[in-house]
Write an enzyme that holds these catalytic residues in place. Structure first.
Site, PDB file in Angstrom:
ATOM      1  N   ARG A   8       0.820  -1.214   0.000  1.00 57.43           N
ATOM      2  CA  ARG A   8       0.000   0.000   0.000  1.00 57.43           C
ATOM      3  C   ARG A   8       0.855   1.266   0.000  1.00 57.43           C
ATOM      4  O   ARG A   8       0.404   2.321  -0.396  1.00 57.43           O
ATOM      5  CB  ARG A   8      -0.904   0.000   1.239  1.00 57.43           C
ATOM      6  CG  ARG A   8      -2.081  -0.932   1.061  1.00 57.43           C
ATOM      7  CD  ARG A   8      -2.970  -0.938   2.261  1.00 57.43           C
ATOM      8  NE  ARG A   8      -2.300  -1.569   3.395  1.00 57.43           N
ATOM      9  CZ  ARG A   8      -2.937  -2.122   4.421  1.00 57.43           C
ATOM     10  NH1 ARG A   8      -4.247  -2.105   4.461  1.00 57.43           N
ATOM     11  NH2 ARG A   8      -2.278  -2.672   5.413  1.00 57.43           N
TER      12      ARG A   8
ATOM     13  N   LYS B   1      -0.177 -17.722   8.198  1.00 57.43           N
ATOM     14  CA  LYS B   1      -1.037 -17.760   9.363  1.00 57.43           C
ATOM     15  C   LYS B   1      -1.294 -16.342   9.859  1.00 57.43           C
ATOM     16  O   LYS B   1      -0.524 -15.461   9.489  1.00 57.43           O
ATOM     17  CB  LYS B   1      -0.414 -18.621  10.447  1.00 57.43           C
ATOM     18  CG  LYS B   1       0.884 -18.049  11.027  1.00 57.43           C
ATOM     19  CD  LYS B   1       1.436 -18.945  12.075  1.00 57.43           C
ATOM     20  CE  LYS B   1       0.776 -18.672  13.411  1.00 57.43           C
ATOM     21  NZ  LYS B   1       1.638 -17.942  14.347  1.00 57.43           N
TER      22      LYS B   1
ATOM     23  N   HIS C  53       5.078 -22.807   9.126  1.00 57.41           N
ATOM     24  CA  HIS C  53       6.521 -22.884   8.820  1.00 57.41           C
ATOM     25  C   HIS C  53       7.203 -24.017   9.590  1.00 57.41           C
ATOM     26  O   HIS C  53       8.278 -24.456   9.213  1.00 57.41           O
ATOM     27  CB  HIS C  53       7.214 -21.532   9.034  1.00 57.41           C
ATOM     28  CG  HIS C  53       7.504 -21.187  10.466  1.00 57.41           C
ATOM     29  ND1 HIS C  53       6.569 -20.666  11.306  1.00 57.41           N
ATOM     30  CD2 HIS C  53       8.637 -21.312  11.194  1.00 57.41           C
ATOM     31  CE1 HIS C  53       7.117 -20.472  12.493  1.00 57.41           C
ATOM     32  NE2 HIS C  53       8.374 -20.854  12.468  1.00 57.41           N
TER      33      HIS C  53
ATOM     34  N   GLU D 209       9.624 -20.876  24.256  1.00 58.95           N
ATOM     35  CA  GLU D 209      10.450 -19.758  23.772  1.00 58.95           C
ATOM     36  C   GLU D 209      10.923 -18.951  24.964  1.00 58.95           C
ATOM     37  O   GLU D 209      10.175 -18.807  25.941  1.00 58.95           O
ATOM     38  CB  GLU D 209       9.624 -18.852  22.867  1.00 58.95           C
ATOM     39  CG  GLU D 209       9.163 -19.517  21.600  1.00 58.95           C
ATOM     40  CD  GLU D 209       8.356 -18.547  20.748  1.00 58.95           C
ATOM     41  OE1 GLU D 209       8.933 -17.959  19.840  1.00 58.95           O
ATOM     42  OE2 GLU D 209       7.157 -18.376  21.021  1.00 58.95           O
TER      43      GLU D 209
ATOM     44  N   ASP E  86      -1.630 -18.755  18.555  1.00 65.53           N
ATOM     45  CA  ASP E  86      -0.345 -18.422  17.918  1.00 65.53           C
ATOM     46  C   ASP E  86       0.510 -19.666  17.674  1.00 65.53           C
ATOM     47  O   ASP E  86       1.192 -19.764  16.661  1.00 65.53           O
ATOM     48  CB  ASP E  86       0.406 -17.429  18.824  1.00 65.53           C
ATOM     49  CG  ASP E  86       1.648 -16.858  18.170  1.00 65.53           C
ATOM     50  OD1 ASP E  86       1.554 -16.449  17.000  1.00 65.53           O
ATOM     51  OD2 ASP E  86       2.718 -16.830  18.813  1.00 65.53           O
TER      52      ASP E  86
ATOM     53  N   HIS F 242       1.349 -25.013  15.080  1.00 62.87           N
ATOM     54  CA  HIS F 242       2.645 -25.684  15.160  1.00 62.87           C
ATOM     55  C   HIS F 242       2.613 -26.960  16.022  1.00 62.87           C
ATOM     56  O   HIS F 242       3.036 -28.022  15.578  1.00 62.87           O
ATOM     57  CB  HIS F 242       3.720 -24.741  15.708  1.00 62.87           C
ATOM     58  CG  HIS F 242       3.818 -23.438  14.979  1.00 62.87           C
ATOM     59  ND1 HIS F 242       3.591 -23.324  13.632  1.00 62.87           N
ATOM     60  CD2 HIS F 242       4.113 -22.183  15.404  1.00 62.87           C
ATOM     61  CE1 HIS F 242       3.744 -22.052  13.264  1.00 62.87           C
ATOM     62  NE2 HIS F 242       4.057 -21.352  14.327  1.00 62.87           N
TER      63      HIS F 242
END
Ligand code: BG6
Length: 517
Positions: free
Chosen positions: A64, A173, A203, A241, A260, A265
């Site tokens: 954009r 996603k 991924h 994480e 998330d 995953h």
């Protein structure tokens, strides 16, 4: 050059012969976004370095923001320089760079899509042969629909349909935020594209270790006979994480750990570790089995007296010796936020192979360390011969598949300590990718972009697969929405999560293993 590279990197062997992509124009929607800079541009560069891009490769960044072609080219080259796993070489990039342009337009602006179509037609005319268009949607989800609809309305979705040059669409996603929205998105997609043209990204499926799950399970005979309720005590999947939400507080508030990480995953890891052997390695063979597995998972109890699921938020703590704020003090996060940064689940798979074997999954931000692994814990031997706990320190045999970091597989065994009396201790057998294959393996996005270009959808999510996963997760999210902050646990940043998640396992006399190799 390629030959040398192949000798050094066994994963490249045999690749280019079978995996030539037709002439391709990749159009990235969301070209000035973070994902393009960090992952997509470096992946395209590394494919070019390995000679895996078709000779007729064009890149169009759609966005954009107004931007000149030159400025876009420079920005892309800069992000490659910053984020590529291998050093930037301007000669290699030149091949891609000279065919890289920027296309300015809104996502709901039909004329901009008509102009895009003309641009692709001109490329085709100049080449004097057909090209396939691959549309990579890497924008916020709020504009997925207008993009898809405009790809349809402008005729871009149906270019060369039913030929090897048919258009393809790659969708990042999040794929919906619950079952209804995922269904709705699937409906819009299938109005414009056929399923075989659609590549829904997760991924994790592009990670080497995740691809290796099928090889470890089905290219070896020693595991499969044990892979069932007779021998397996439980399975633990950890995707932890150490990072917090950083600058993504606004996005994360709408998402949380369940949407998330878990819906996509960790559910993918679960499907691959637990599914039945597929009849073939073709995309449908594998995806059929994953869907069957997801459908066999029993609904998760959200009953407050005996829930199968725990949610929690991190509070201030120490990570890597550094003090970090609690979740509600992060930028873009509400003081009274009811978004979970950690979740753990206990799942039962109601099929012949797994009935009665608990599958535990946990995922969180700001945990003690970054580690993703699948641990298959086998039953203990009967306590007949080695029952004296003083002398015999026995562990359950456990196969730990280390997804990242320190990629590899570890097998936990019991062994006699050398000496004149019989004492035992657990020992570990390691296979490490780094030692065997070297450390420079391809990034997930390299594999996924290449697969989409050559039309291999094995490592992408099918429409019914994403719905099966949402079907399981949505009732949990609904119950949490009704509860607000009630039942939200806390855990100190840098820890392994809340006590309640330990309790989830104690019920079955299990405990979380200390994740890591
Ligand atoms: C993304 C999530 O899908 O995966 C992020 O949106 C998360 O929140 C990331 O950090 C983790 O990916 P990886 O490859 O670093 O494990």
């Amino acid at each position: 050059m390629l030959t040398d590279e192949k000798q050094r990197h066994p994963f490249l062997q045999g690749l280019s012969k079978h995996r030539g992509a037709p002439p391709t124009v990749v159009v990235i929607f969301g070209a000035s976004g973070d994902l393009t800079a960090r992952k997509l541009a470096p992946a395209i560069y590394n494919l070019s370095l390995d000679n895996l891009l078709p000779p007729e490769f064009h890149l169009i960044g759609y966005g954009r923001k107004e931007m000149a072609d030159d400025a876009f080219r420079r920005a892309v080259a800069e992000s490659v320089g910053t984020f590529s796993r291998r050093e930037f070489n301007s000669d290699i990039w030149e091949r891609v760079g000279r065919n890289t342009v920027y296309h300015h337009g809104g996502y709901d602006e039909r004329p901009a899509f008509d102009r895009l179509r003309e641009r692709i037609d001109v490329i085709e005319k100049d080449l004097g042969r057909e090209v396939q268009a691959l549309f990579y949607i890497s924008t916020p989800p709020s504009v997925f629909k207008p993009i898809l609809e405009n790809l349809g309305a402008s005729g871009l979705a149906r270019r060369h349909q039913h030929t090897p040059f048919a258009s393809k669409v790659v969708i990042e996603k999040p794929f919906g935020s619950d079952l209804d929205s995922a269904r709705d998105l699937n409906r819009v997609i299938t109005q414009q594209f056929e399923e075989r043209q659609v590549y829904r990204i997760d991924h994790y499926l592009g990670k080497e270790t995740v691809q290796d799950l099928l090889v470890q399970r089905f290219a070896n005979t020693i595991f499969e006979p044990l892979w069932n309720r007779r021998y397996v005590e439980c399975v633990q999947i950890t995707v932890a994480e150490d990072l917090g939400v950083g600058s993504r507080g606004g996005y994360y508030e709408q998402s949380g750990a369940m949407r998330d990480m878990v819906q996509n995953h960790t559910m993918q890891l679960l499907s691959l570790i637990a599914m039945e052997p597929p009849v073939s390695l073709d995309p449908e063979g594998i995806r059929d089995e994953k869907v069957k597995l997801l459908k066999a998972i029993q609904p998760v109890s959200v009953d407050e007296s005996k829930p199968d699921v725990v949610r929690a938020q991190y509070t201030e703590g120490l990570v890597g010796g550094r003090k970090v704020p609690g979740y509600v003090d992060e930028d873009g996060v509400a003081d009274d936020s009811s978004t979970e940064t950690y979740t753990a689940l206990r799942l039962n798979i109601n099929n012949w192979r797994w009935a009665g074997v608990p599958f535990y999954m946990r995922s969180g931000k700001r945990m003690a360390r970054r580690v993703s692994e699948i641990a298959v814990q086998f039953k203990r031997p009967p306590g007949i011969l080695f029952s004296d706990a003083e002398r015999f320190d026995l562990a359950s045999n456990t196969m730990v598949i280390q997804i990242q970091p320190d990629e590899g597989t570890t097998l936990l065994l019991n062994s006699k300590i050398p000496g004149l009396e019989t004492r035992t201790q657990p020992v570990k057998m390691h296979f490490r990718y780094r030692t065997t294959y070297g450390s420079n393996t391809p990034e997930a996005y390299e594999r996924l972009i290449l697969d989409a270009m050559v039309g291999d959808s094995t490592l992408f999510i099918r429409g019914d697969e994403t719905e099966a996963s949402w079907r399981l997760i949505t009732p949990i999210l609904e119950s949490w929405r009704n509860l607000g902050r009630r039942g939200m646990e806390g855990y100190v940043a840098g820890s392994w999560g809340p006590l309640a998640s330990e309790r989830l396992l104690w019920d079955n006399r299990h405990e979380w293993r200390r994740a890591g190799p």
